[in-house]
Structure formats: structure tokens, C-alpha cells
Motif scaffolding. Structure first.
Motif, PDB file in Angstrom:
ATOM      1  N   ALA A  16      46.920  36.424  30.383  1.00 24.24           N
ATOM      2  CA  ALA A  16      45.799  36.772  30.986  1.00 24.24           C
ATOM      3  C   ALA A  16      46.201  37.561  32.035  1.00 24.24           C
ATOM      4  N   CYS A  17      47.211  37.353  32.774  1.00 24.46           N
ATOM      5  CA  CYS A  17      47.785  38.130  33.830  1.00 24.46           C
ATOM      6  C   CYS A  17      48.086  39.739  33.404  1.00 24.46           C
ATOM      7  N   ASP A  18      48.621  39.572  32.414  1.00 14.30           N
ATOM      8  CA  ASP A  18      49.067  41.022  31.979  1.00 14.30           C
ATOM      9  C   ASP A  18      47.609  41.824  31.445  1.00 14.30           C
ATOM     10  N   GLU A  19      46.624  41.111  31.066  1.00 12.77           N
ATOM     11  CA  GLU A  19      45.371  41.892  30.981  1.00 12.77           C
ATOM     12  C   GLU A  19      44.650  42.045  32.011  1.00 12.77           C
ATOM     13  N   ILE A  20      44.699  41.338  33.130  1.00 17.61           N
ATOM     14  CA  ILE A  20      44.050  41.790  34.371  1.00 17.61           C
ATOM     15  C   ILE A  20      44.784  42.925  35.221  1.00 17.61           C
ATOM     16  N   ASP A  21      46.279  42.863  35.047  1.00 19.58           N
ATOM     17  CA  ASP A  21      47.113  43.822  35.555  1.00 19.58           C
ATOM     18  C   ASP A  21      46.619  45.205  34.896  1.00 19.58           C
ATOM     19  N   ALA A  22      46.341  45.349  33.699  1.00 17.24           N
ATOM     20  CA  ALA A  22      45.908  46.193  33.260  1.00 17.24           C
ATOM     21  C   ALA A  22      44.725  46.860  33.360  1.00 17.24           C
ATOM     22  N   ASN A  23      44.046  46.130  33.931  1.00 15.40           N
ATOM     23  CA  ASN A  23      42.450  46.568  34.315  1.00 15.40           C
ATOM     24  C   ASN A  23      42.408  47.265  35.578  1.00 15.40           C
ATOM     25  N   ALA A  24      42.443  48.330  35.684  1.00 16.60           N
ATOM     26  CA  ALA A  24      42.385  49.067  37.306  1.00 16.60           C
ATOM     27  C   ALA A  24      41.273  48.877  37.933  1.00 16.60           C
ATOM     28  N   GLU A  25      40.091  48.455  37.338  1.00 18.88           N
ATOM     29  CA  GLU A  25      39.115  47.881  38.151  1.00 18.88           C
ATOM     30  C   GLU A  25      39.121  46.519  38.959  1.00 18.88           C
ATOM     31  N   VAL A  26      40.005  45.792  38.610  1.00 12.44           N
ATOM     32  CA  VAL A  26      40.272  44.402  39.149  1.00 12.44           C
ATOM     33  C   VAL A  26      41.070  44.699  40.525  1.00 12.44           C
ATOM     34  N   GLY A  27      40.673  44.193  41.756  1.00 11.07           N
ATOM     35  CA  GLY A  27      41.290  44.333  43.019  1.00 11.07           C
ATOM     36  C   GLY A  27      41.597  43.054  43.621  1.00 11.07           C
ATOM     37  N   ALA A  28      41.321  41.869  42.862  1.00 12.66           N
ATOM     38  CA  ALA A  28      41.579  40.714  43.542  1.00 12.66           C
ATOM     39  C   ALA A  28      41.571  39.626  42.424  1.00 12.66           C
ATOM     40  N   VAL A  29      42.439  38.353  42.619  1.00 14.04           N
ATOM     41  CA  VAL A  29      42.368  37.545  41.497  1.00 14.04           C
ATOM     42  C   VAL A  29      42.186  36.195  42.247  1.00 14.04           C
ATOM     43  N   ILE A  30      41.402  35.222  41.856  1.00 14.01           N
ATOM     44  CA  ILE A  30      41.167  33.869  42.057  1.00 14.01           C
ATOM     45  C   ILE A  30      41.883  32.864  41.034  1.00 14.01           C
ATOM     46  N   VAL A  31      42.729  32.152  41.421  1.00  9.88           N
ATOM     47  CA  VAL A  31      43.193  31.084  40.452  1.00  9.88           C
ATOM     48  C   VAL A  31      42.521  29.649  40.892  1.00  9.88           C
ATOM     49  N   ARG A  32      42.101  28.774  39.698  1.00 13.17           N
ATOM     50  CA  ARG A  32      41.454  27.791  40.182  1.00 13.17           C
ATOM     51  C   ARG A  32      41.598  26.893  38.977  1.00 13.17           C
ATOM     52  N   GLY A  33      41.036  25.625  39.242  1.00 14.14           N
ATOM     53  CA  GLY A  33      41.231  24.684  38.162  1.00 14.14           C
ATOM     54  C   GLY A  33      39.772  24.051  38.089  1.00 14.14           C
ATOM     55  N   GLY A  34      39.393  23.830  36.766  1.00 16.05           N
ATOM     56  CA  GLY A  34      38.115  23.172  36.610  1.00 16.05           C
ATOM     57  C   GLY A  34      38.081  21.771  36.658  1.00 16.05           C
ATOM     58  N   ARG A  77      54.709  34.429  36.477  1.00 19.06           N
ATOM     59  CA  ARG A  77      53.814  35.930  36.199  1.00 19.06           C
ATOM     60  C   ARG A  77      52.557  35.857  37.176  1.00 19.06           C
ATOM     61  N   VAL A  78      52.029  34.887  37.677  1.00 18.73           N
ATOM     62  CA  VAL A  78      50.966  34.754  38.668  1.00 18.73           C
ATOM     63  C   VAL A  78      51.453  35.471  39.869  1.00 18.73           C
ATOM     64  N   GLY A  79      52.879  35.098  40.237  1.00 17.54           N
ATOM     65  CA  GLY A  79      53.213  35.591  41.381  1.00 17.54           C
ATOM     66  C   GLY A  79      53.768  36.940  41.398  1.00 17.54           C
ATOM     67  N   SER A  80      53.804  37.506  40.097  1.00 15.87           N
ATOM     68  CA  SER A  80      54.430  39.028  40.271  1.00 15.87           C
ATOM     69  C   SER A  80      53.127  39.955  39.813  1.00 15.87           C
ATOM     70  N   MET A  81      51.783  39.472  39.746  1.00 11.67           N
ATOM     71  CA  MET A  81      50.787  40.334  39.453  1.00 11.67           C
ATOM     72  C   MET A  81      50.709  41.454  40.482  1.00 11.67           C
ATOM     73  N   SER A  82      50.205  42.627  39.995  1.00 12.64           N
ATOM     74  CA  SER A  82      49.976  43.742  40.713  1.00 12.64           C
ATOM     75  C   SER A  82      48.906  43.666  41.709  1.00 12.64           C
ATOM     76  N   VAL A  83      48.188  42.620  41.534  1.00 11.31           N
ATOM     77  CA  VAL A  83      46.917  42.480  42.197  1.00 11.31           C
ATOM     78  C   VAL A  83      46.792  41.119  43.407  1.00 11.31           C
ATOM     79  N   PRO A  84      46.370  41.362  44.367  1.00  7.96           N
ATOM     80  CA  PRO A  84      46.218  40.341  45.335  1.00  7.96           C
ATOM     81  C   PRO A  84      45.697  38.995  44.691  1.00  7.96           C
ATOM     82  N   THR A  85      46.317  37.720  45.107  1.00  8.09           N
ATOM     83  CA  THR A  85      45.966  36.716  44.309  1.00  8.09           C
ATOM     84  C   THR A  85      45.571  35.390  45.438  1.00  8.09           C
ATOM     85  N   ILE A  86      44.506  34.701  45.046  1.00 10.23           N
ATOM     86  CA  ILE A  86      44.177  33.612  45.885  1.00 10.23           C
ATOM     87  C   ILE A  86      44.055  32.375  45.167  1.00 10.23           C
ATOM     88  N   ALA A  87      44.732  31.340  45.683  1.00 13.18           N
ATOM     89  CA  ALA A  87      44.298  30.040  44.941  1.00 13.18           C
ATOM     90  C   ALA A  87      43.392  29.111  45.597  1.00 13.18           C
TER      91      ALA A  87
END
Length: 248
Positions: A38-56, A94-104
Motif C-alpha cells: 500500500a505504501c508503494d502504491e501511495i508513493d507512486a501516486n504523485a497526487e497524494v501529499g499526505a498519509v494518515i495511518v489509523r486502526g479500525g 516502509r511507513v517510515g520511509s514513505m516519500s509522503v508526510p505521514t500522520i498516525a
């Protein structure tokens, strides 16, 4: 029960949700690999500028599934079992090395490897009643995954010792006081606050990716790299898994 890794993308923000109610969003090799993909796919999407990681389901992540730890303890040197535990490590690396800013966005409990997962992000928003429990020594295990490298860069040596060595539990309020989280808010407000912060970066994905790269290169501790910490801790953790298995 394998945690589902759900990804939703809207307004330049990718939200990754761990969903496995029966195991409180515990990770196993399969779900960990899904998270990495999932991180790979998000990194490849240039339209994504931020990521939120959460649990359901009101829990962030309860760590690695018990079966994964038990199998590793039976024969730590077995390549397959070594790789299984390594897959869990690889997920939060992999979450920590994403090319996009991340928020938990942390509600409920974060335990064991779940703590490493939240530590892997660039910023944390936690519920005031969240429970952050490294818990490794409580169950006879050495911390793994570069735990002290991740924890110490946020809270310093004293708090890292309390949490990772002496097993101190940290509430959401205390996490914000220690610098382990940016803000502690009511549980119902966690996702909204995380999204509010993410929206700023999401307005300009190209800039966000460049800025977060600079932040990590300039501010991550220079002493021991995360990769080195992983290897330093791996042997001791595998030893502790084997010892616990032998003791029954």
C-alpha cells in the motif's frame, strides 16, 4: 485472522486503515506485506501529499500476532520464521520511509510493534484516553524493530528507558506532554484533527514530498541509523523469543 489494509484517497490525502477486529489490528507477515505494498502504491501516486495511518474498531494496533512471535521462538534461526518476523519490521520501516508526510491517528491501544508503527510516522495525533504500551519486557521479550532509535529521537533517554525498559504505560495526555505526540484530543476528534493537519500538506504534494525528505535527513539522529538499530536488536529479540519458548 489477517488484518485488512484499507486505503482511501481523497483530496490528496491517503488514509491507511488496519482492520482486524478479532486481533485488535495485530500484524502478521501477510498483512505486513499488504501494508508495505500500500505504501508503494501511495508513493507512486504523485497526487497524494499526505498519509494518515489509523486502526479500525477503536484500536490502533496491538502489535505482531502471537502466532508470529511463537513461531519465531520455536526456531529463531529458521530462515522462514526469521523472514516472517522481518516482514512485520519491514512494514513499519516502509511507513517510515514513505516519500509522503505521514500522520498516525491513534485511538485505543498501541502495543508492542504497534508502538513502533506509530513511532514510524512523522507526526502523531492521539486520543486523550489512548494507551501506549511498548510491553516487550512485560512478556519476556527484547524490543525489536529499532525501538529505542525510534523512541529516543522523540522523548529522550529518560522516557525511552521508562517506556521501553521498565514497561511504563503512557496515556494520550502524557504522550503529548512527553513529545511522543503533537496533540491529545478527545477520541471522537482524532481522525478529524489528523485530516485537518494532513490537508495543509495535501494542497501541494510535490512540495510536501520535498520538505519531508529534508526534515528526515536533517533531524533524524546521526548516531545509529534505523537500519543499524534493527540489526542490533534483532539477535537479542530472537534470543528472547527462543528463551520464552523453551521456558513454556
Amino acid at each position: 485472522m489477517t488484518a485488512e489494509i484499507d486505503v482511501e484517497i481523497a483530496d490528496g490525502i491517503a488514509t491507511i486503515t488496519l482492520t482486524a477486529e478479532k486481533t485488535r489490528n495485530a500484524l502478521n507477515p501477510e498483512s505486513s506485506r499488504r501494508l508495505a505494498r500500500a505504501c508503494d502504491e501511495i508513493d507512486a501516486n504523485a497526487e497524494v501529499g499526505a498519509v494518515i495511518v489509523r486502526g479500525g474498531g477503536g484500536t490502533f494496533c496491538s502489535g505482531a500476532e502471537r502466532d508470529v512471535l511463537a513461531r519465531a521462538g520455536e526456531d529463531p534461526a529458521d530462515p522462514e520464521r526469521f523472514a516472517e518476523l522481518g516482514a512485520v519490521y519491514d512494514a513499519f520501516v516502509r511507513v517510515g520511509s514513505m516519500s509522503v508526510p505521514t500522520i498516525a491517528a491513534v485511538q485505543g491501544a498501541a502495543v508492542g510493534a504497534g508502538v513502533n508503527l506509530l513511532l514510524a510516522t512523522d507526526l502523531r495525533i492521539v486520543a486523550t484516553n489512548a494507551r501506549i504500551i511498548a510491553g516487550f519486557t512485560r512478556i519476556g521479550l527484547h524490543p525489536g524493530g529499532g525501538h529505542f532509535a525510534l523512541l529516543g529521537r522523540l522523548v529522550g533517554r529518560e522516557a525511552a528507558a521508562a517506556i521501553g525498559l521498565f514497561g511504563a504505560e503512557v496515556s494520550g495526555i502524557r504522550a503529548a506532554e512527553l513529545g511522543l505526540a503533537w496533540e491529545a484530543v478527545d477520541a471522537a476528534e482524532v481522525d478529524g484533527r489528523a485530516r485537518e493537519l494532513a490537508a495543509t500538506a495535501a494542497k501541494d504534494p510535490e512540495l510536501a514530498r520535498r520538505v519531508v525528505g529534508s526534515l528526515r535527513r536533517e533531524l533524524d539522529p546521526p548516531g545509529v541509523s534505523w537500519a543499524a538499530a534493527l540489526e542490533l536488536e534483532r539477535g537479542s529479540q530472537m534470543w528472547s523469543l527462543r528463551r520464552r519458548d523453551v521456558r513454556g
